[in-house]
Scaffold this motif. Structure first.
Motif, short mmCIF file in Angstrom:
data_model
loop_
_atom_site.label_atom_id
_atom_site.label_comp_id
_atom_site.label_asym_id
_atom_site.label_seq_id
_atom_site.Cartn_x
_atom_site.Cartn_y
_atom_site.Cartn_z
N SER A 8 0.70 -1.17 0.01
CA SER A 8 -0.10 -0.10 -0.03
C SER A 8 0.96 1.42 0.03
CB SER A 8 -1.04 0.00 1.23
OG SER A 8 -0.01 0.16 2.30
N ASP A 9 0.22 2.28 -0.43
CA ASP A 9 1.10 3.62 -0.31
C ASP A 9 1.64 3.80 1.01
OD1 ASP A 9 0.27 4.08 -2.84
OD2 ASP A 9 -1.01 5.58 -2.36
N GLU A 10 0.80 3.56 2.24
CA GLU A 10 1.28 3.82 3.62
C GLU A 10 2.32 3.03 3.84
OE1 GLU A 10 -2.96 5.11 3.03
OE2 GLU A 10 -1.91 3.27 2.51
N SER A 11 2.34 1.59 3.35
CA SER A 11 3.60 0.81 3.79
C SER A 11 4.86 1.33 3.08
CB SER A 11 3.31 -0.56 3.20
OG SER A 11 2.10 -1.28 4.23
N THR A 12 4.45 1.73 1.74
CA THR A 12 5.77 2.13 0.93
C THR A 12 6.52 3.40 1.69
OG1 THR A 12 4.90 1.48 -1.06
CG2 THR A 12 6.62 2.94 -1.17
N ARG A 52 0.58 0.08 -7.17
CA ARG A 52 -0.12 -1.09 -7.05
C ARG A 52 -1.52 -0.83 -7.55
NH1 ARG A 52 -2.22 -3.49 -1.26
NH2 ARG A 52 -3.36 -1.63 -1.24
N ALA A 53 -2.04 0.22 -7.48
CA ALA A 53 -3.52 0.37 -7.80
C ALA A 53 -3.60 0.59 -9.42
CB ALA A 53 -4.09 1.81 -7.25
N VAL A 54 -2.51 0.70 -10.19
CA VAL A 54 -2.46 0.71 -11.61
C VAL A 54 -2.73 -0.38 -12.33
CG1 VAL A 54 -0.92 1.66 -13.66
CG2 VAL A 54 -0.96 3.07 -11.23
#
Length: 360
Positions: free
Chosen positions: A103-107, A130-132
């Motif tokens: 996730s963005d938060e984990s990155t 990831r969302a792409v």
């Protein structure tokens, strides 16, 4: 004189060389051809690794420490030494981390609370895709590398660049695309990919894993040792420099990796008189008090099989198989004894390590 040289003597005249023949001549290898020298970004235990214009694979089961290893590489782009990694150049390296999994938060958390704590302030090109949609991930990766001009690219993970890991045609296309990108942009591309889920199967997942093994210059495997919760990383394939030592690390209270040493197999240290390890008894000698040690000369000379020379990786595999040793760290201890006792001697040739029986 090659056919191309002969044709060049008649420049301006009609040529019989086809475009394919012209390309073949450009790809011809001769002893005199001037080729760029291999440029390695790092050293691991003193050996060059992670070269420009090549692909490198980092593999392992889920939660085996792959992202910790890539975090060390990222930090080493800005500080000269991180654990056993050493940056070759004095100047920092440009880094591109292309995260397809988390996730963005984990990155962001890994960047702020791991990489930057090890490396300090620095310029990082970090993208989370990831969302792409999977086809767009490939296009954006090419664009990011061409725009950011990184020295080191980490793709975590390449499985998400395809919609089917068992599509052989697509897997070959992606690997050739990445290798071409690394060559054209003069960077090293690190490809992170899981191993098969089966406990004993350490092969890379899917057809894309097979293609990565075929194209990679080096492969490093990560594993988590339980119950001591120690991570290990070892080189399992190389086209040039054998790195025989295994890197062990654990996670400290601050969340950062630090060097560690594994316990003997079984997770606890036992008195050798209580219980001998399940090793090959043919290579053990015991004293009057019941303590035992390895017959190093017997073990290594048997592993040499009367051969004049044996590669470093091959010798390690033979010794561990003959003796029953399960931990490479123990092999490294025995190797040091064999060298110190002048049972074998070490040879460095063309960047590779070989061993041969020492002369009597």
């Amino acid at each position: 004189m090659s056919q191309l040289d002969a044709e060049l003597e008649h420049a301006g005249e009609e040529t019989a060389l086809s475009p394919q023949m012209l390309l073949l001549e450009q790809l011809r290898i001769t002893p005199e051809k001037q080729l760029p020298k291999m440029d390695f970004l790092f050293r691991l235990y003193g050996k060059p690794c992670f070269p420009r214009r090549e692909l490198v694979a980092i593999t392992g089961k889920a939660k085996s420490g792959k992202t910790f290893v890539t975090s060390m590489l990222m930090a080493c782009c800005h500080v000269r030494d991180v654990l056993s990694f050493h940056r070759e150049t004095e100047a920092p390296l440009r880094l591109l981390w292309y995260d397809t999994e988390q996730s963005d938060e984990s990155t962001q958390d890994i960047l702020k609370n791991r990489v930057m704590k090890m490396a300090g302030e620095g310029t990082f090109d970090i993208f989370n895709v990831r969302a792409v949609e999977w086809k767009l991930r490939r296009t954006l990766l090419l664009e990011a590398v061409k725009r950011c001009k990184p020295d080191l690219v980490i793709v975590d993970g390449i499985r998400d660049l395809v919609n089917d890991i068992n599509d052989g045609v697509l897997a070959q296309e992606v690997m050739e695309e990445l290798l071409h990108l690394a060559t054209q942009e003069d960077c090293c591309i690190v490809c992170v990919l899981h191993q098969n889920k089966s406990g004993e199967d350490r092969n890379l997942r899917g057809w894309i894993g097979t293609e990565l093994m075929n194209k990679a210059f080096e492969v490093y495997a990560c594993e988590k040792l339980m119950p001591e919760r120690i991570f290990k990383m070892e080189q399992t394939l190389t086209r040039k420099y054998d790195i025989e030592q295994t890197m062990y690390f654990e996670v400290g209270e601050n969340g950062l990796p630090r060097g560690a040493q594994p316990l003997p197999k079984g997770g606890e240290i036992r008195d050798s008189r209580e219980q001998l390890p399940p090793l090959n008894q043919a290579y053990r000698v015991c004293d009057e008090d019941g303590r035992w040690s390895f017959d190093v000369a017997h073990l290594f000379l048997d592993a040499m099989r009367n051969e004049n020379e044996v590669g470093g990786g091959e010798l390690r595999e033979r010794v561990m198989q003959l003796s029953g040793i399960a931990i490479p760290f123990k092999y490294n201890q025995l190797l040091a004894q064999a060298l110190e006792q002048k049972i074998i001697e070490k040879i460095e040739r063309n960047g590779r390590t070989f061993y041969r029986p020492a002369p009597f």
